[in-house]
Design an enzyme around this catalytic site. Structure first.
Site, short mmCIF file in Angstrom:
data_model
loop_
_atom_site.label_atom_id
_atom_site.label_comp_id
_atom_site.label_asym_id
_atom_site.label_seq_id
_atom_site.Cartn_x
_atom_site.Cartn_y
_atom_site.Cartn_z
N GLY B 285 40.52 15.21 101.70
CA GLY B 285 39.68 14.59 100.59
C GLY B 285 40.48 14.26 99.16
O GLY B 285 41.47 14.19 98.96
N GLU B 286 39.78 13.83 98.32
CA GLU B 286 40.39 13.84 96.65
C GLU B 286 41.00 12.69 96.51
O GLU B 286 41.19 12.04 95.62
CB GLU B 286 41.63 14.57 96.52
CG GLU B 286 41.38 15.97 96.66
CD GLU B 286 42.49 17.17 96.56
OE1 GLU B 286 43.86 16.92 96.27
OE2 GLU B 286 42.57 18.40 96.21
N GLY B 287 40.71 11.90 98.10
CA GLY B 287 41.93 10.51 98.19
C GLY B 287 43.02 10.52 98.33
O GLY B 287 43.53 9.20 98.21
#
Lengths: 318, 318
Positions: B285-287
């Site tokens: 995640g987090e981009g």
């Protein structure tokens, strides 16, 4: 590889602020890279792309969609900064060198005689070796050479078995008749050079080309300098396979940058036990797919060496 | 999208110094990008990554391998530059913003009541919309939120059907018992909120979370500003799917940045008809995966807009 550096890199990886394994292949390639650099916390700061160009006598057999003079024209394009590899090398922050190998003296048509003499193949290997910057920290060896997918297919067939039809592809875009011609030409070459089957370097000399030999030389030099390398597409991988067949493990410092759309690249990577980082349908050569993969490896090392540990960041572990 | 720009970009692509189609997906995404920018020869020069963080009441049900306070701790890590996304955004030359959404006020446990009130979900959507820089030329919306793979699985199940077991994955690393708990929790949520099945925004409010709503808001804003976007992993894609279900075609300005290793991300992308650019086993995640994919898109545009044409370079066409 330096197993102590790999261990230390693995220990560092386990402390970084992310769930274990959450960066997937980035973690694996970062530790691999650390092992080859002998540094548990390295960065990629001096990547190098070298594009080798050569001409092929076998183009007389009508195996390419483009005329042979395009090799020299594209070398001009590389030097002027107008090709795809120029843009991709620049985007990756890589130094780019272009080495044109006797373009006015194509290799011999391998359906008639060996592509190169012993002196010629040695000179090409040496040119590749010399082209590598010993201070580089990542290498991509790319190529340009009208006709060289035919040469690479013949080389792959000699190294791994099978017939022309198993290894040829559409290269720069031949039609069905051109594809059949390529397969037949490879079969003729294999029949003329039975010695190629037992001796990888002899296969390179008889069926390869100067830019293929140079790529092999460059990848060998990279290993000597502990510079990790990214393999590009079918032609680069066929050249690299010569090293692996001559000395198993010789490509342990190489990752497969990408899976090319060219014919049998996937089969070649499988034979070498290499899983590609990218799969974007490229089939350009020049080092383009590997240059794009440089960004993945740079990202992996940026994470590995730049992230905070749980302790540093005050984040509760899992 | 601007079809005139797409046509002009396609015409330019056909003249570049490479065999037709040899840059594979890079060509396709460059033309797609040009169509959204309304510019046949664009560059990516102002990419933006926004990481949204939210807390989830459903963590009370033991659905995560990490404690809920890690969300706030990781926001601190993002602000200090120590997380994976910081390194990847920097490597991509992207501006990075962090938006923490009422971390001290987690959403309600969706197995007991709707996760958010109407005011809350609207506020989160608006926060996402506001976070987008209208001058950006590429957007990645990422997230952090302990418990949010459970929320995303519930949302995906409401949008596309199926039970909890079809959509949950190991998130930050739950064991088999945790995975079974997640599936049961999702099933409880689906049973409690039958209204979610018919109304995508209601599904977002009842089963989602603030950072999911904010990502949806950001992606909608990107479309309004003609900013192409790259979807990240399972949670980002589930949030984005709300827009697509509410208004088919609403994600035409988005590409799938990567295929995550998290549970059902592939199934979600398939439901949206999106083929990922990268497949590297990330599940952070987090981009992070989308930020890595920014480099692919930047490379595609660098080639498209930087390469010479056959005429400019004096190279013979095929």
């Amino acid at each position: 590889p330096d197993m102590r550096a790999a261990e230390d890199a693995g220990a560092r990886n386990a402390q970084l602020t992310k769930p274990p394994g959450a960066l997937g292949r980035l973690e694996e390639v970062a530790i691999w890279y650390a092992s080859w650099r002998g540094d548990p916390r390295p960065r990629i700061e001096r990547p190098q792309v070298v594009v080798f160009a050569g001409n092929h006598g076998v183009t007389a057999r009508g195996v390419s969609a483009f005329p042979a003079e395009v090799t020299a024209q594209m070398v001009g394009n590389f030097r002027a900064g107008g090709a795809a590899i120029n843009q991709l090398a620049q985007a990756a922050g890589a130094r780019m060198d272009v080495v044109a190998l006797d373009l006015d003296r194509p290799t011999a048509d391998f359906t008639e005689e060996p592509a190169m003499s012993e002196d010629e193949v040695v000179a090409a290997l040496a040119a590749g070796w010399q082209a590598v910057d010993p201070e580089a920290d990542l290498l991509v060896a790319g190529e340009m050479g009208i006709g060289n997918t035919t040469s690479a297919a013949a080389l792959a067939a000699a190294l791994f078995g099978g017939a022309g039809g198993d290894w040829v592809g559409r290269g720069t875009g031949v039609d069905d008749a051109g594809l059949a011609r390529k397969a037949a030409v490879v079969d003729e070459g294999l029949a003329l050079h039975p010695q190629a089957k037992d001796d990888p370097l002899e296969a390179l000399r008889r069926l390869g080309g100067r830019e293929l030999a140079a790529m092999a030389g460059a990848l060998a030099a990279a290993r000597a300098h502990r510079i990790p390398a990214l393999l590009d597409g079918f032609i680069c991988t066929a050249a690299a396979a010569v090293l692996e067949k001559a000395s198993p493990g010789a490509l342990d410092h190489c990752l497969a940058g990408h899976l090319s759309a060219e014919g049998a690249h996937g089969r070649l990577l499988q034979a070498l036990g290499k899983a590609p980082l990218l799969d974007l349908g490229l089939r350009l050569g020049e080092g383009s797919g590997a240059a794009l993969a440089m960004q993945v490896l740079k990202g992996a090392l940026a994470c590995h060496s730049g992230m905070s540990t749980f302790a540093e960041a005050g984040v509760s572990g899992g």
